[in-house]
Design a protein around this motif. Structure first.
Motif, mmCIF file in Angstrom:
data_model
loop_
_atom_site.group_PDB
_atom_site.id
_atom_site.type_symbol
_atom_site.label_atom_id
_atom_site.label_comp_id
_atom_site.label_asym_id
_atom_site.label_seq_id
_atom_site.Cartn_x
_atom_site.Cartn_y
_atom_site.Cartn_z
ATOM 1 N N ALA A 2 50.176 88.214 -32.395
ATOM 2 C CA ALA A 2 51.159 87.376 -33.079
ATOM 3 C C ALA A 2 50.495 86.130 -33.661
ATOM 4 O O ALA A 2 50.813 85.706 -34.785
ATOM 5 N N PHE A 3 49.571 85.535 -32.917
ATOM 6 C CA PHE A 3 48.842 84.382 -33.401
ATOM 7 C C PHE A 3 48.022 84.752 -34.641
ATOM 8 O O PHE A 3 48.059 84.065 -35.674
ATOM 9 N N ALA A 4 47.278 85.847 -34.553
ATOM 10 C CA ALA A 4 46.439 86.271 -35.665
ATOM 11 C C ALA A 4 47.272 86.554 -36.905
ATOM 12 O O ALA A 4 46.907 86.173 -38.033
ATOM 13 N N ALA A 5 48.426 87.233 -36.721
ATOM 14 C CA ALA A 5 49.282 87.558 -37.855
ATOM 15 C C ALA A 5 49.823 86.285 -38.505
ATOM 16 O O ALA A 5 49.871 86.171 -39.739
ATOM 17 N N ALA A 6 50.230 85.317 -37.675
ATOM 18 C CA ALA A 6 50.757 84.064 -38.225
ATOM 19 C C ALA A 6 49.675 83.281 -38.965
ATOM 20 O O ALA A 6 49.935 82.648 -39.994
ATOM 21 N N GLN A 31 58.038 85.400 -34.428
ATOM 22 C CA GLN A 31 58.808 84.258 -34.920
ATOM 23 C C GLN A 31 58.370 82.919 -34.331
ATOM 24 O O GLN A 31 58.080 81.981 -35.089
ATOM 25 N N PRO A 32 58.295 82.749 -33.002
ATOM 26 C CA PRO A 32 57.864 81.447 -32.489
ATOM 27 C C PRO A 32 56.413 81.128 -32.825
ATOM 28 O O PRO A 32 56.067 79.967 -33.039
ATOM 29 N N MET A 33 55.552 82.143 -32.908
ATOM 30 C CA MET A 33 54.142 81.875 -33.178
ATOM 31 C C MET A 33 53.946 81.349 -34.597
ATOM 32 O O MET A 33 53.024 80.571 -34.847
ATOM 33 N N ARG A 34 54.809 81.731 -35.531
ATOM 34 C CA ARG A 34 54.715 81.159 -36.879
ATOM 35 C C ARG A 34 54.901 79.644 -36.823
ATOM 36 O O ARG A 34 54.201 78.892 -37.503
ATOM 37 N N ARG A 35 55.863 79.182 -36.028
ATOM 38 C CA ARG A 35 56.108 77.734 -35.924
ATOM 39 C C ARG A 35 54.948 77.034 -35.217
ATOM 40 O O ARG A 35 54.581 75.915 -35.556
ATOM 41 N N VAL A 36 54.371 77.724 -34.231
ATOM 42 C CA VAL A 36 53.211 77.163 -33.527
ATOM 43 C C VAL A 36 52.044 76.980 -34.488
ATOM 44 O O VAL A 36 51.394 75.922 -34.530
ATOM 45 N N VAL A 37 51.754 78.003 -35.269
ATOM 46 C CA VAL A 37 50.622 77.952 -36.200
ATOM 47 C C VAL A 37 50.853 76.891 -37.277
ATOM 48 O O VAL A 37 49.931 76.155 -37.651
#
Length: 497
Positions: free
Chosen positions: A487-491, A447-453
């Motif tokens: 998580a980064f890669a998925a986002a 969840q947070p990594m989506r906002r980061v990306v």
């Protein structure tokens, strides 16, 4: 009973051993001490976790161990203890360790136990590596070289197989490629590596060590009693100083590695060739070709990063100290591929490259990664472990398109950016710190990594690289650096399609 006089062929019956910490190395230590006949008590504050320790505890109880897991389990050292084997993450001032010292109970790490359990009939050499950054890559490169030479080797220690398991294998290895952290070295007193390397020493783990000099001193312990070669980084004067201070076996040599032209007794780079002027008889007048820079170049990349070349030179030096031929160095490095989350291209779309270097868990590692890209949108943050980011930001300010920060110590990085790169746009993703509990880790961490990306995508322009090089540990929000990278890669995949 005094365990210091015992080895693998002795009976340990009557030895009362406590194993503090029930992770991978703790389980290996407890299991093998039971096999040798010792009475074992294993202690840990955590009753279970993703490593399946509850099942392991049940197995050891069947084998006769006493297991104490859960809150308060490590508060008091049991009575009548002959030996305490500690996991590497335990600080020296932990109450259990302090009680052992007060009682005169020897405190060993798993590495010390493993060294004492080597088979004297098969004296397998250890080629040992430490350093703030690059340890795992170097050890895996070294293992690839050794295997290319036809040797039965394994990566062990802080990566791969626990050392106790490696030395107790019924089929002896020809040689071990050993990664050692400063924590492991702190509790190691008798190891005598055939060759040892300190790759670099930079600010890290200052939440564990009182000073940088204490941290460096533990790194330097890897050189003590080295038999053939102490390998150091010519670009890092601390590593050379550690070699000068080491008490080595007579005849051991100092062997430097450099990205420049090697002097006599060193390994380095001549044009596009990795060259050896340390382990050949004609080193006064010539050099041996080991491999080319092209051999180190991953598919789809223009060439190896400087730290990749340094790691390869260190691995080659250790292998050559063991007597490995030139061709095996070339073949091992040519076939080597790094583990995941190390400068891994995740996606490329609309002229923007997305790169995962989640393994960059301190400022020194993040700097090496950032220097490979320009311009770059930097994704950073997590647990800073007491480190400063001022030097890093000063070094890369001119190549930053922007920065996206997350994690517990994001403000430490934000303040360094404000001081030294005030014109660089910074987005702080004020995510709630996510406690990692049992259950669906992946969905919680994504969840947070989506906002980061999404924030990084808003800063990036065609020709830019969005680089996850956190400069921090991950456990404030993720199970580990791999989960953060995933998580980064998925986002990124979700955003770019």
């Amino acid at each position: 009973m005094n365990p210091a006089s015992l080895g693998r062929h002795d009976s340990w019956e009557g030895v009362r051993a406590v194993v503090a910490g029930f992770g991978v190395s703790g389980f290996a230590a407890a299991d093998n001490l039971l096999h040798l006949g010792a009475a074992v008590t294993a202690l840990d504050e955590r009753a279970d976790g993703p490593d399946g320790r509850a099942a392991k505890a049940e197995l050891l109880e069947v084998l006769g161990a006493q297991i104490r897991l859960g809150e308060g389990a490590t508060a008091t050292l049991p009575d009548d203890v002959d030996l305490l084997v500690t996991s590497p993450g335990w600080r020296p001032d932990a109450p259990l360790l302090a009680q052992a010292r007060d009682r005169g109970v020897p405190v060993w790490g798993e590495v010390e136990l493993a060294w004492r359990l080597r088979d004297p009939q098969h004296d397998t050499p250890w080629l040992a590596v430490t350093g703030t950054n690059g340890k795992t890559t170097t050890v895996r490169m070294l293992d690839a070289i050794l295997k290319a030479a036809g040797l039965r080797s394994v990566a062990a220690g802080n990566v791969g197989l626990p050392l106790v398991e490696a030395v107790m294998d019924p089929e002896p290895y020809d040689v071990l490629a050993v990664e050692l952290s400063s924590f492991q070295l702190h509790y190691t007193d008798s190891m005598s590596a055939q060759a040892a390397a300190v790759l670099n020493v930079a600010e890290d783990h200052l939440d564990w060590y009182p000073s940088m000099s204490d941290y460096a001193a533990d790194k330097g312990r890897i050189y003590d009693r080295t038999q053939r070669a102490c390998v150091y980084n010519a670009a890092d004067p601390v590593t050379e100083a550690l070699v000068r201070e080491a008490d080595v076996v007579e005849g051991a040599r100092a062997v430097g590695f450099t990205l420049g032209m090697p002097s006599v007794g060193m390994l380095g780079v001549v044009e596009d060739i990795l060259a050896d002027r340390a382990f050949i008889e004609e080193r006064e007048t010539s050099a041996a070709e080991l491999c080319t820079l092209q051999d180190l170049t991953a598919p789809g990349t223009p060439g190896p990063a400087p730290h990749t070349v340094q790691n390869a030179l260190a691995a080659a030096a250790l292998a050559r100290a063991h007597g490995v031929p030139q061709a095996a160095v070339r073949d091992g490095l040519r076939g080597f591929r790094p583990d995941g989350h190390r400068i891994a291209l995740v996606a490329e779309r609309a002229g923007v490259a997305w790169v995962d270097d989640s393994k960059a868990t301190n400022p020194h590692a993040a700097l090496a990664s950032l220097l490979a890209y320009d311009p770059v949108v930097w994704v950073a943050g997590g647990l800073a472990k007491g480190a400063s980011f001022d030097d890093l930001v000063r070094s890369v300010a001119g190549r930053l398109r922007g920065a996206v920060l997350l994690g517990r110590d994001r403000d430490v990085i934000a303040e360094a950016l404000a001081r030294h790169a005030p014109d660089v746009p910074v987005i702080v993703v004020d995510t709630r710190e996510t406690a990692v509990t049992e259950g669906d880790h992946a969905s919680v961490e994504a969840q947070p990594m989506r906002r980061v990306v999404a924030a990084a995508a808003g800063l990036a322009r065609p020709g830019d690289t969005v680089l996850l090089a956190p400069g921090c540990a991950s456990q404030d929000m993720f199970t580990d650096y791999a989960a953060r990278g995933d998580a980064f890669a998925a986002a990124v995949q979700e955003l770019t399609g």
